[in-house]
Design an enzyme around this catalytic site. Structure first.
Site, PDB file in Angstrom:
ATOM      1  CE1 TYR A  72      15.409  60.628 -24.823  1.00 17.64           C
ATOM      2  CE2 TYR A  72      13.781  59.502 -26.189  1.00 17.64           C
ATOM      3  CZ  TYR A  72      14.103  60.481 -25.252  1.00 17.64           C
ATOM      4  OH  TYR A  72      13.114  61.291 -24.747  1.00 17.64           O
ATOM      5  CG  PHE A 124       1.352  52.116  -0.255  1.00 16.17           C
ATOM      6  CD1 PHE A 124       1.904  51.675   0.947  1.00 16.17           C
ATOM      7  CD2 PHE A 124       2.080  53.010  -1.023  1.00 16.17           C
ATOM      8  CE1 PHE A 124       3.152  52.121   1.356  1.00 16.17           C
ATOM      9  CE2 PHE A 124       3.337  53.459  -0.621  1.00 16.17           C
ATOM     10  CZ  PHE A 124       3.868  53.010   0.573  1.00 16.17           C
ATOM     11  CG  ASP A 125       1.547  56.031   2.450  1.00 12.61           C
ATOM     12  OD1 ASP A 125       2.070  55.411   1.512  1.00 12.61           O
ATOM     13  OD2 ASP A 125       2.152  56.308   3.493  1.00 12.61           O
ATOM     14  CG  ASP A 215       0.043  48.789  -4.998  1.00 16.36           C
ATOM     15  OD1 ASP A 215       1.194  48.546  -5.401  1.00 16.36           O
ATOM     16  OD2 ASP A 215      -0.202  49.623  -4.109  1.00 16.36           O
ATOM     17  CB  ALA A 217       5.024  46.893  -4.101  1.00 19.44           C
ATOM     18  CE  LYS A 258       8.259  49.681  -1.617  1.00 19.81           C
ATOM     19  NZ  LYS A 258       6.912  50.017  -1.997  1.00 19.81           N
ATOM     20  CG  HIS A 450       4.534  60.401   7.684  1.00 20.79           C
ATOM     21  ND1 HIS A 450       3.525  60.756   6.815  1.00 20.79           N
ATOM     22  CD2 HIS A 450       5.323  59.540   7.016  1.00 20.79           C
ATOM     23  CE1 HIS A 450       3.709  60.104   5.669  1.00 20.79           C
ATOM     24  NE2 HIS A 450       4.791  59.378   5.764  1.00 20.79           N
TER      25      HIS A 450
HETATM   26  C1  LIG Z   1       6.129  51.308  -2.031  1.00 22.06           C
HETATM   27  C2  LIG Z   1       4.775  51.079  -2.475  1.00 22.06           C
HETATM   28  C3  LIG Z   1       4.175  51.902  -3.452  1.00 22.06           C
HETATM   29  C4  LIG Z   1       4.857  53.131  -4.022  1.00 22.06           C
HETATM   30  O1  LIG Z   1       6.064  52.824  -4.627  1.00 22.06           O
HETATM   31  P1  LIG Z   1       7.331  53.795  -4.643  1.00 22.06           P
HETATM   32  O2  LIG Z   1       8.333  53.034  -5.443  1.00 22.06           O
HETATM   33  O3  LIG Z   1       7.745  54.033  -3.227  1.00 22.06           O
HETATM   34  O4  LIG Z   1       6.912  55.064  -5.314  1.00 22.06           O
HETATM   35  C5  LIG Z   1       2.898  51.584  -3.853  1.00 22.06           C
HETATM   36  N1  LIG Z   1       2.228  50.548  -3.320  1.00 22.06           N
HETATM   37  C6  LIG Z   1       2.770  49.748  -2.383  1.00 22.06           C
HETATM   38  C7  LIG Z   1       1.996  48.603  -1.830  1.00 22.06           C
HETATM   39  C8  LIG Z   1       4.049  49.991  -1.919  1.00 22.06           C
HETATM   40  O5  LIG Z   1       4.560  49.219  -0.955  1.00 22.06           O
END
Ligand SMILES: *Cc1c(COP(=O)(O)O)cnc(C)c1O
Length: 460
Positions: A72, A124-125, A215, A217, A258, A450
């Protein structure tokens, strides 16, 4: 003869693909309400819906999973991950989370408040969602070139420094919790941000007393493009470039699904202990104790290994070249795509592909449906459906470009699969004038429509 390029790995385990007929696909897509999110994976031959969590782990990642420590608190897997994050990003402090949006949720809970302004490059969304959910606003400062798919600009993820400075001048620093830079910029087509731009954003933010967050990813794909396109970095290793990139940030959120090539996972990393301490509280509430935060020990082990592999040049070269291979094939067939080709996906400009369809009929979605019918290829719409309605007027928001995104999973498909996708697109392009109608909405959710929307062919 010069030896051709070949993948930097070989295949040890395979998964069967179920083939289908056009008649089957016509029936399935109708039953799915013309929404590819409603298809089952068996109904799909080549799945380019997303590159998120769809990569193939390596033998070393799978063996790291067997060594996962499920304690844990203070598991060795946590320390393996901490060491990997520190050596690759240079950040001292980190919190594991179950995926990228969870990292956003935790970090933004400590930093973003009502009325705040968060400038960035085409957020990003989920990032935008977590900002707007807190009654704050995201301001897009991406360079204009990003929105002209035919312009061949090497860093279409860059922040326009004049636009950023306008925002920094307009609002006091108390209302700007941070500038967020997405590397690579997913929304503009997997387009990179140059080192020069990252440095300039940092300097400008410093002058205004505002922190910078990445951000991150697809930070490794971004580093690959810096190496390829920014002269000063041609001889630097990916790891050196990554380390320098992160010196320009105070913290990062990561979707490990990613560039870290795992199926689930995320994290936040920080330079300063203060933010880490503040965010720890929310991590414990939303995700789990600070040494696992929504991840099992085996997953943290696989992620630690994935970060190493994801920042190797040979892997990245294979990866980005495959995306480029598909993009170049499409261009060769005269299909309009975002130029240059991005890191994780080819973005087809559906508005230029089907210029005779009205935008109210969801042009990019019409092309997504055609591609599925033609070859069982599942792509995503990054257009008016995704852009959703204006929260106040409830009118459709029309984005600058109607895209169909062909996202390529990491280490999953061969270039033969890419040939099938390109041929399918070519066939559709040849009969594009026969596509006389798009779609109307039958049913939609109030936000994020969507995912669950149901459609029917538009009458003419
Ligand atoms: C995928 C992504 C996110 C969100 O990540 P999740 O693992 O899908 O929650 C945030 N920012 C970018 C640029 C992404 O491509």
């Amino acid at each position: 003869m010069e030896l051709p390029f070949a993948e930097s790995y070989k295949i040890k385990m395979v998964e069967a693909i179920r083939k289908s007929t056009r008649e089957e696909r016509d029936k399935w897509i109708k039953e799915a309400g013309y929404n590819v999110f409603n298809l089952t994976s068996e109904q799909v031959c080549i799945d380019l819906l997303t590159d998120s969590g769809t990569g193939a782990m390596s033998d070393r990642q799978w063996s790291a999973m067997m060594l996962g420590d499920e304690s844990y608190a203070g598991a060795s897997s946590y320390h393996n991950l901490k060491d990997a994050i520190r050596s690759i990003t240079g950040f001292e402090w980190f919190l594991p989370t179950h995926q990228g949006r969870a990292a956003e949720n935790v970090l933004f809970s400590t930093l973003v408040k009502k009325g705040d302004i968060v400038p960035g490059n085409s957020h990003f969304d989920t990032t935008k969602g977590h900002i707007e959910f807190r009654k704050a606003s995201a301001v897009d400062c991406t360079v204009d070139a990003a929105f002209d798919t035919s312009a061949d600009y090497p860093f279409k993820g860059n922040i326009d420094l004049l636009k950023l400075e306008d925002v920094l001048n307009e609002y006091p620093p108390e209302r700007i919790p941070f500038v967020i830079v997405t590397v690579t910029c997913n929304t503009s087509g997997g387009q990179p941000v140059s080192m020069d731009n990252l440095r300039a954003v940092r300097e400008m933010a410093n002058r205004y007393g505002v922190p910078v967050i990445f951000d991150a990813a697809r930070f490794a794909e971004n580093a690959y493009f810096i190496k390829k396109r920014e002269k000063l970095y041609a001889d630097r290793t990916i790891r050196e470039i990554v380390l320098e990139m992160f010196t320009y940030a105070d913290a990062m959120t990561m979707s490990s699904k990613k560039d870290a090539i795992v199926n689930m996972g995320g994290f936040i990393a920080f330079r300063k202990e203060k933010w880490f301490r503040e965010a720890s509280l929310y991590n414990i509430m939303f995700e789990g104790f600070i040494t696992y935060g929504g991840m099992s020990g085996r997953d943290m082990n696989a992620l630690a290994r994935g970060l190493e592999e994801g920042t190797e040049f040979d892997y990245l070269d294979t990866r980005v070249r495959q995306v480029e291979y598909l993009g170049n094939k499409l261009k060769g067939y005269g299909i309009p795509v975002q130029n240059p080709i991005g890191g994780h996906a080819v973005f087809v400009d559906a508005g230029r592909f089907l210029p005779h369809l009205p935008r109210e009929e969801f042009v990019a979605q019409a092309l997504v449906v055609e591609l599925y019918r033609e070859a069982g290829v599942r792509a995503t719409e990054i257009g008016t459906l995704l852009a959703d309605r204006d929260p106040v007027s409830r009118e459709n928001r029309y984005p600058a470009v109607e895209y169909v995104r062909l996202a390529i999973p990491r280490r999953v498909y061969t270039n033969n699969h890419m040939d099938v996708v390109a041929a399918a697109m070519k066939n559709i392009h040849e009969r594009r004038n026969d596509i006389r109608r798009g779609y109307n909405i039958i049913n939609e959710a109030p936000i994020m429509r969507h995912f669950t929307v149901e459609l029917k062919p538009a009458r003419k």
